[in-house]
Design an enzyme around this catalytic site. Structure first.
Site, PDB file in Angstrom:
ATOM      1  N   THR A  22      -9.378  22.498  18.601  1.00 47.02           N
ATOM      2  CA  THR A  22     -10.406  23.447  19.008  1.00 47.02           C
ATOM      3  C   THR A  22     -11.770  22.934  18.573  1.00 47.02           C
ATOM      4  O   THR A  22     -11.995  22.689  17.399  1.00 47.02           O
ATOM      5  CB  THR A  22     -10.159  24.832  18.361  1.00 47.02           C
ATOM      6  OG1 THR A  22      -8.874  25.282  18.754  1.00 47.02           O
ATOM      7  CG2 THR A  22     -11.199  25.827  18.818  1.00 47.02           C
TER       8      THR A  22
ATOM      9  N   CYS B  55     -20.961   5.918   0.688  1.00 37.50           N
ATOM     10  CA  CYS B  55     -19.520   6.045   0.528  1.00 37.50           C
ATOM     11  C   CYS B  55     -19.019   5.254  -0.665  1.00 37.50           C
ATOM     12  O   CYS B  55     -17.939   5.489  -1.168  1.00 37.50           O
ATOM     13  CB  CYS B  55     -18.797   5.553   1.768  1.00 37.50           C
ATOM     14  SG  CYS B  55     -19.162   6.555   3.181  1.00 37.50           S
TER      15      CYS B  55
ATOM     16  N   ALA C 223     -18.529  10.378  13.436  1.00 37.84           N
ATOM     17  CA  ALA C 223     -18.502   8.968  13.810  1.00 37.84           C
ATOM     18  C   ALA C 223     -17.285   8.242  13.246  1.00 37.84           C
ATOM     19  O   ALA C 223     -16.767   7.317  13.875  1.00 37.84           O
ATOM     20  CB  ALA C 223     -19.784   8.279  13.355  1.00 37.84           C
TER      21      ALA C 223
ATOM     22  N   GLY D 206     -23.193  13.293  14.363  1.00 31.87           N
ATOM     23  CA  GLY D 206     -24.143  14.410  14.409  1.00 31.87           C
ATOM     24  C   GLY D 206     -25.082  14.411  13.214  1.00 31.87           C
ATOM     25  O   GLY D 206     -26.298  14.505  13.358  1.00 31.87           O
ATOM     26  N   HIS D 207     -24.495  14.254  12.011  1.00 38.77           N
ATOM     27  CA  HIS D 207     -25.311  14.511  10.825  1.00 38.77           C
ATOM     28  C   HIS D 207     -26.273  13.384  10.481  1.00 38.77           C
ATOM     29  O   HIS D 207     -27.051  13.496   9.545  1.00 38.77           O
ATOM     30  CB  HIS D 207     -24.431  14.872   9.623  1.00 38.77           C
ATOM     31  CG  HIS D 207     -23.699  13.730   9.007  1.00 38.77           C
ATOM     32  ND1 HIS D 207     -24.140  13.115   7.856  1.00 38.77           N
ATOM     33  CD2 HIS D 207     -22.573  13.097   9.351  1.00 38.77           C
ATOM     34  CE1 HIS D 207     -23.307  12.155   7.531  1.00 38.77           C
ATOM     35  NE2 HIS D 207     -22.337  12.121   8.432  1.00 38.77           N
TER      36      HIS D 207
ATOM     37  N   ASN E  71     -26.052   0.515   8.380  1.00 38.62           N
ATOM     38  CA  ASN E  71     -26.358   1.680   7.567  1.00 38.62           C
ATOM     39  C   ASN E  71     -26.988   1.344   6.221  1.00 38.62           C
ATOM     40  O   ASN E  71     -27.657   2.157   5.622  1.00 38.62           O
ATOM     41  CB  ASN E  71     -25.093   2.502   7.359  1.00 38.62           C
ATOM     42  CG  ASN E  71     -23.926   1.677   6.876  1.00 38.62           C
ATOM     43  OD1 ASN E  71     -23.572   0.672   7.501  1.00 38.62           O
ATOM     44  ND2 ASN E  71     -23.324   2.067   5.771  1.00 38.62           N
TER      45      ASN E  71
END
Lengths: 358, 411, 128
Positions: B249, B335, B80, B210-211, B161
């Site tokens: 990739t 963070c 993100a 994702g996490h 958050n």
């Protein structure tokens, strides 16, 4: 299935495979101060330390990124060197080449080696600060650049040197030589997971952030670390690199076999230093795409060059820079071997090749 | 492989906003792509690569489905933070020459949005930081008043958050569409937890992590609207993957993981929301029945059920954390929790500093059980009581002294 | 944050928590501020010879702040006010192995001792 496309990506090393589930269980955010977070932080720091030891730098000089492409982008941005003062070799990976103005692409000789006298000329006339980006080894031909000489030249002229070592790391001995400011690494080309790379920097190099945010990676690269991929990379490094010594002998057999089967075959960079695992060769009269599909149908995975072209059939800028004639450039394919390649794989490949040549 | 996440009452995980464990079903879906199916999804030729590409495209469709988008509008990123950087910097760089040099955001956004805006500010962009009310929500009239002809974009997060409040996305989207400005939302905390529809909400850019939704770290996505089209300058150049907007990739395994996580969330969202709300109510009832002077920060209803930011008056957050070492949770945003500064989000809400110092963030997630919350509540109650007994502030408050009347010596 | 065993011990088993009833032979120090995240209240009881016979504290703060004040009360008990006022924050920090970000806790504890002694002395002067 015979896999001969290690330069695109390497199969996951068995050293890593077994550790994935355990690694996923250690799921804390490395920035969290509780138990779960600290365990993740320790794993990230361990890989950082192992990488630093392998390259002869300090852990704080390693910045994790999402891969080689991001690290290359970061390298070309983070020093604040103006675009007109940034140069790269004409055979770089797209992630460097596209960021550098075409008139600043440094020429290479017919083997794909950077012409040192031309580099020196650029260094003599360029306005400071100057940034030069040259890859350690080429992804299409495996040709190794004289990095030591290039680093020396850059040092003499006070220029920054960035080295894309994605293909070299883990295959030939490398380190952050004097004169190299920045170096790009990637885990998945050496048997690690996709999704992590690193930018290695010389001590006390002043850099600016590339992805802004929560202050991870000393403020240079924000975003929660890809702990799984970083941890797996550490597993790989802790167990020593995969062994590429046997690969050189296999490649020698491969190339001898190619020449025996087809006297017209042209092996690129044959006479110069190359990675032990890469053979890029042209078979005049046999279109490269047709060859790749032919081998795919025979169960052999190989490639017609750089993997990152999203399937588009494009002319190889590498062979173009090497002044390859059309009939050779259009018929070149790349075979890249790995530590799990066997004698039998090579024999099978050569049999298919002979059948194709007819 | 399908074993559930272990219950361990000495290590109860209540930090689901910092990160989530991988769902075992996600792990199962990913594993084949780590090992046998390792092809580089961008080498379109050989067999391995085809399989990998098919899996990545399937995952893209799963992500798109969760937010009501077309798969072609979803690009994968490393997370993100990158998605937010790409949405803001990418659009800003592209539209700068067209005179669009103003961006509106909000003071309680995630650090990566604020930091990106700060960089854009240095780069000649004009940034408006909307304030929030004491409930943590922006005022829609403020937003309307802030929009100007040169406004490029409004970037307002879906769910915060730190305090879990939900911004009025639908209303913001309508305002943006009417004014003809792009609407970006950092939905890292909201996707998979509340229904999101990019068309109903008029969202043009949406960031996914994702996490935060039971997939692994190292993968995320950015939704980029095609009609009307949003153009972005890529942040990462190279092989031209992800429609040229994001080179590099991709890990098929991680993309598959994100896709599977989205599919699970879509299937189970309603049931999970209900369960989480019940757990939250149980937990809060237990706390309030034993402790006085505790406050939930942020709007009481417009919030994620699984994100509670609670101030415990008269005890200090870090001291409290030390007494509840069996609980993995955060005293602020992950963070920044290494710093001693009280949270900028709580400050923006106007939470007094002494209360801001006393807050804990409790994240209730998919693998949280009632038993865990019972143990957690007991630990918190016991520690708060103990610390209040040794708190000079509690003593003074009980003696009827107004703490604000005291001249504190700053140090 | 990794805490030393001594910090953990004082946090889990704080010495001398409580209050001393105010009188002419007592001194109270209240230092810090809620907005900064630490407040310490440290009280002493002093006999005629100038010896500290009792010390109590209450602290709003992190584990290191609680440990620093707990240790301070333990150290000053039985000492004369002169001896107690010579205690340095660095002694506290060193004993508790406080990390650099927690040094301010030991400074606050030293301030609390000083402040309690001054309060006692001012009472003595007033009654004299």
């Amino acid at each position: 299935m015979i896999y001969l496309d290690y330069n695109a990506t390497a199969p996951l090393s068995p050293l890593v495979e077994g550790s994935i589930l355990n690694s996923l269980k250690r799921f804390g955010n490395p920035s969290s101060i509780h138990n779960a977070g600290r365990a993740s932080r320790a794993a990230v720091d361990k890989t950082r330390k192992l990488l630093a030891e392998a390259l002869g730098v300090l852990p704080r000089d390693i910045t994790f990124t999402s891969g080689g492409t991001e690290a290359n982008n970061m390298a070309l941005h983070c020093l604040g060197v103006a675009r007109e003062n940034t140069y790269c070799s004409a055979v770089e990976h797209d992630s460097v080449l596209k960021l550098v103005a075409p008139q600043n692409h440094l020429p290479v000789d017919e083997n794909g080696v950077v012409k040192l006298h031309q580099l020196e000329q650029v260094l003599r006339t360029a306005r400071a600060p100057t940034l030069i980006s040259v890859m350690w080894a080429n992804n299409e031909t495996g040709v190794i650049q004289p990095i030591k000489d290039i680093a020396k030249l850059c040092q003499q002229h006070g220029a920054f040197l960035h080295v894309d070592a994605v293909q070299a790391f883990g295959r030939i001995p490398i380190s952050l030589l004097d004169g190299i400011s920045l170096m790009t690494l990637s885990a998945h080309k050496m048997g690690g997971l996709k999704g992590v790379g690193a930018l290695v920097s010389a001590p006390h190099l002043k850099m600016t952030a590339y992805i802004a945010g929560g202050g991870q990676e000393r403020g240079l690269r924000a975003g929660t670390e890809n702990t799984l991929a970083i941890d797996s990379w550490g597993q790989l490094l802790a167990n020593g690199f995969e062994d590429f010594s046997a690969v050189a002998a296999l490649r020698q057999q491969l190339e001898a076999g190619l020449k025996a089967a087809n006297p017209l075959v042209h092996i690129w960079g044959h006479g110069v230093n190359r990675l032990p695992n890469t053979t890029c060769f042209s078979s005049p009269g046999h279109d490269k795409e047709t060859q790749v599909i032919y081998f795919d149908l025979k169960g052999v995975a190989l490639s017609s060059g750089s993997a990152c072209s999203s399937g588009r059939v494009v002319k190889s800028h590498v062979l173009q820079a090497m002044n390859a004639p059309e009939d050779l450039a259009n018929t070149a394919i790349r075979v890249s071997l790995g530590p799990h390649t066997t004698q039998q794989d090579i024999d099978t490949f050569l049999n298919h090749y002979k059948a194709m040549i007819g | 492989m399908t074993e559930t996440v272990k219950q361990d009452m000495n290590h109860i995980y209540l930090d689901y906003q910092a990160t989530t464990p991988c769902d075992p079903r996600v792990v199962e879906a990913m594993m084949p792509y780590f090992t046998q199916k390792f092809g580089n999804p961008h080498s379109r030729v050989h067999h391995h690569a085809w399989e990998a590409e098919e899996a990545v495209e399937n995952a893209r469709a799963q992500v798109a489905s969760l937010i009501g988008a077309d798969p072609k509008e979803v690009i994968f990123t490393s997370g993100a933070t990158e998605s937010n950087n790409l949405a803001l910097k990418g659009a800003a760089q592209f539209y700068k020459s067209r005179g669009k040099t103003h961006i509106i955001t909000c003071v309680t956004e995630h650090k990566c949005v604020l930091d990106t805006c700060r960089h854009l500010g240095l780069d000649g962009f004009d940034i408006t930081y909307l304030p929030v009310g004491s409930d943590g929500l922006i005022n829609l009239d403020d937003l309307k008043a802030a929009i100007r002809p040169e406004t490029l974009m409004v970037s307002i997060m879906a769910a915060n958050n730190e305090i879990g409040v939900l911004q009025p996305l639908r209303e913001i989207g309508a305002i943006c569409r009417e004014a003809g400005v792009f609407f970006h939302t950092d939905a890292a905390q909201a996707v998979g937890k509340i229904p999101m529809d990019v068309n109903e909400m008029n969202i043009d850019l949406l960031s996914i992590s994702g996490h935060k939704i039971y997939a692994p770290k190292g993968v995320g996505a950015l939704y980029v609207r095609r009609r009307p089209r949003v153009r972005l300058n890529p942040l990462i150049n190279g092989g031209g993957q992800e429609r040229g907007m994001r080179s590099g990739t991709l890990s098929p395994a991680l993309c598959v993981g994100l896709g599977e996580a989205c599919a699970i969330a879509e299937r189970e969202m309603a049931a999970e929301q209900k369960r989480t709300t019940e757990l939250k109510d149980f937990f809060m009832n237990k706390l309030t029945s034993e402790l006085e002077d505790i406050y939930i920060n942020g709007h009481p209803e417009h919030r994620l059920a699984g994100c509670l930011n609670i101030s415990f008056a008269y005890v200090e957050g870090e001291g409290l954390m030390m007494g509840i070492k069996n609980l993995s949770l955060s005293s602020g945003s992950a963070c920044t929790s290494a710093s001693l500064e009280p949270s900028y989000v709580l400050r923006a809400l106007g939470v007094e500093e002494e209360l801001a110092h006393t807050s804990l963030r409790i994240g209730i997630g998919r693998f949280t059980t009632k038993e865990e919350l019972e143990v957690a509540a007991d630990s918190i109650i016991k520690t708060v009581k103990k610390l209040r007994d040794m708190s000079p502030l509690y003593e003074m408050a009980k003696a009827g002294i107004d703490l604000k009347s005291i001249q504190w010596a700053a140090h | 944050m990794a805490y030393s065993n001594k910090v953990i011990d004082h946090y889990e088993n704080p010495r001398n928590v409580g209050a001393i009833e105010e009188g002419n032979d007592t001194g109270t120090g209240l230092v810090g501020a809620p907005a900064c995240g630490d407040v310490m209240k440290l009280q002493i009881k002093v006999d005629e010879s100038g010896k500290i016979t009792d010390a109590k504290f209450k602290t709003f703060g992190c584990g290191s702040a609680i440990a620093s004040s707990s240790l301070a009360t333990e150290w000053i008990k039985g000492k004369t006010i002169e001896e107690a006022s010579s205690i340095k924050n660095s002694d506290i920090a060193e004993y508790l192995a406080l990390p650099p970000v927690k040094i301010h806790c030991s400074i606050l504890a030293q301030d609390a001792i000083q402040s309690a002694i001054e309060n006692y002395k001012s009472k003595q002067q007033q009654s004299a």
